[in-house]
Write an enzyme that holds these catalytic residues in place. Structure first.
Site, PDB file in Angstrom:
ATOM      1  CE  LYS A 198      51.272  30.825  53.921  1.00 26.70           C
ATOM      2  NZ  LYS A 198      50.034  31.849  53.438  1.00 26.70           N
ATOM      3  CE  LYS A 248      43.459  29.895  49.829  1.00 21.26           C
ATOM      4  NZ  LYS A 248      44.570  30.585  51.905  1.00 21.26           N
ATOM      5  CE  LYS A 281      46.410  29.318  60.149  1.00 19.71           C
ATOM      6  NZ  LYS A 281      46.723  30.723  59.547  1.00 19.71           N
TER       7      LYS A 281
END
Ligand code: TYM
Length: 333
Positions: A115, A200, A197
């Site tokens: 992130k 969104k 994976k």
């Protein structure tokens, strides 16, 4: 009897619409276990603001996600469903636990590395201490199991380490929880990026629970496979990751084994296989979408569930927090 049931707890961030990875990796497994376990599930809205959000969207998703949880089969009578920010003990325990978590441990978390690489302009302290809040989320409720997808296993392991460290100083305060990872849906990959994976952040390869049938069919039609025309539908994670992912989705939804699926599509190409997987997904999600659409209209009902959920969750959370405050030496009145 109630007292002897094992406890489960898990959460999902309302950071985007729920998708097939969340459903197969997490919610589907929760819904099946409501009778066997005492269950606590929450929307992790406090985690969500580690990445910038539009306030109105976060608010909307937080209530929509509750409707979707229920539509997926989480009966609010049998499961305690709540919003993280409604239970202040999460933030309170998080502070205490942050004093028992090492900088080095947090630096090794892969989600933080991912992130912070993605959001270079906003590597805030919350993003770094995110796993401490997650440990607090879990340990407050003294659960036996934490059902999550594979990607959250590292965080649950850190939670165990923090709990063990705390217990070794103060005695048995926390139950040491086990991650509970289902074999089948544990890792669903993106339809267009079978190496990553499903998430969104790549919407064209991500099937959202609220997608309409045409959109789902289109996404599956465009799913990445390979150019093997001799023996196409064959499970080979290494060399055919796109096909393996589709087979995993199909197997999880239909209960069929990989051998059975290989037989079913023997001599047939991807032109038959991909739409068949799409169809299985459409039929699974159809009743969920319809029920969620219906529930979303009844805001008073949903608010009421959140109200009751917060009350029941706070009751348990407060017991643990009191104990922790006492142990670390906070003066009690
Ligand atoms: P989150 O919100 O990213 O995802 C929610 C759940 O869905 C699973 N999941 C997947 N499973 C299979 N394949 C995928 N492609 C996929 N994508 C997501 C995740 O493993 C997870 O189980 N930190 C957590 C939220 C959280 C939490 C907690 C979970 C906060 N506090 C306490 C458990 C207990 C997260 O970001 O999950």
């Amino acid at each position: 009897m109630e007292e002897t049931k094992k406890r489960m707890l898990s959460g999902i961030q309302p950071s985007g619409d729920l998708h097939l990875g969340n459903y197969l990796g997490a919610i589907k497994n929760w819904a099946d276990r409501a009778d066997e376990f005492e269950c606590y599930y929450f929307m992790a809205d406090m985690h969500t603001i580690t990445v910038r959000q539009t306030p109105a969207d976060l608010r909307k998703r937080s209530i929509n996600q509750l409707a979707q949880y229920i539509a997926c089969g989480l009966d609010p009578e049998k499961n305690v469903l709540f919003l993280q920010s409604h239970v202040p003990q999460h933030a309170q325990l998080s502070w205490v636990l942050s004093c028992y978590t090492m900088f080095g441990e947090l630096s090794r978390m892969t989600q933080f590395k991912d992130k912070s690489a993605k959001h270079k302009d906003n590597i805030n302290a919350g993003l770094f201490t995110y796993p401490v809040l997650m440990a607090a989320d879990i340990l407050l409720y003294q659960p036996d199991y934490v059902p999550v997808g594979e990607d959250q296993k590292q965080h649950v392991e850190l939670t165990r380490n923090i709990a063990q460290r705390f217990n070794s100083i103060y005695g048995d305060v926390f139950k040491i929880p086990e991650p509970y990872i289902s074999k089948m849906g544990a890792r669903i990959y993106g339809l267009t990026t079978p190496g990553e994976k499903m998430s969104k952040s790549i919407p064209e390869g991500c099937v959202f629970l609220m997608d309409d049938p045409d959109t789902i069919a289109r996404k599956f039609k465009r799913a990445v496979t390979d150019s093997d025309s001799v023996n196409p539908v064959r499970y080979d994670r290494e060399n055919k990751p796109g096909v393996a992912n589709l087979m995993n989705i199909y197997a999880t939804l239909t209960g069929k084994s990989f051998e059975e699926i290989e037989k079913e599509f023997e001599g047939k190409g991807y032109g038959v296989f991909k739409p068949a997987v799409g169809e299985a997904v459409i039929e699974t999600l159809r009743p969920i979408r319809e029920e969620a659409d219906r529930l979303i209209k009844d805001k008073a009902y949903l608010d009421d569930i959140y109200r009751q959920g917060a009350e029941r969750a706070s009751y348990i959370a407060n017991k643990t927090l009191r104990k922790v405050y006492k142990k670390v030496g906070f003066y009690q009145i």
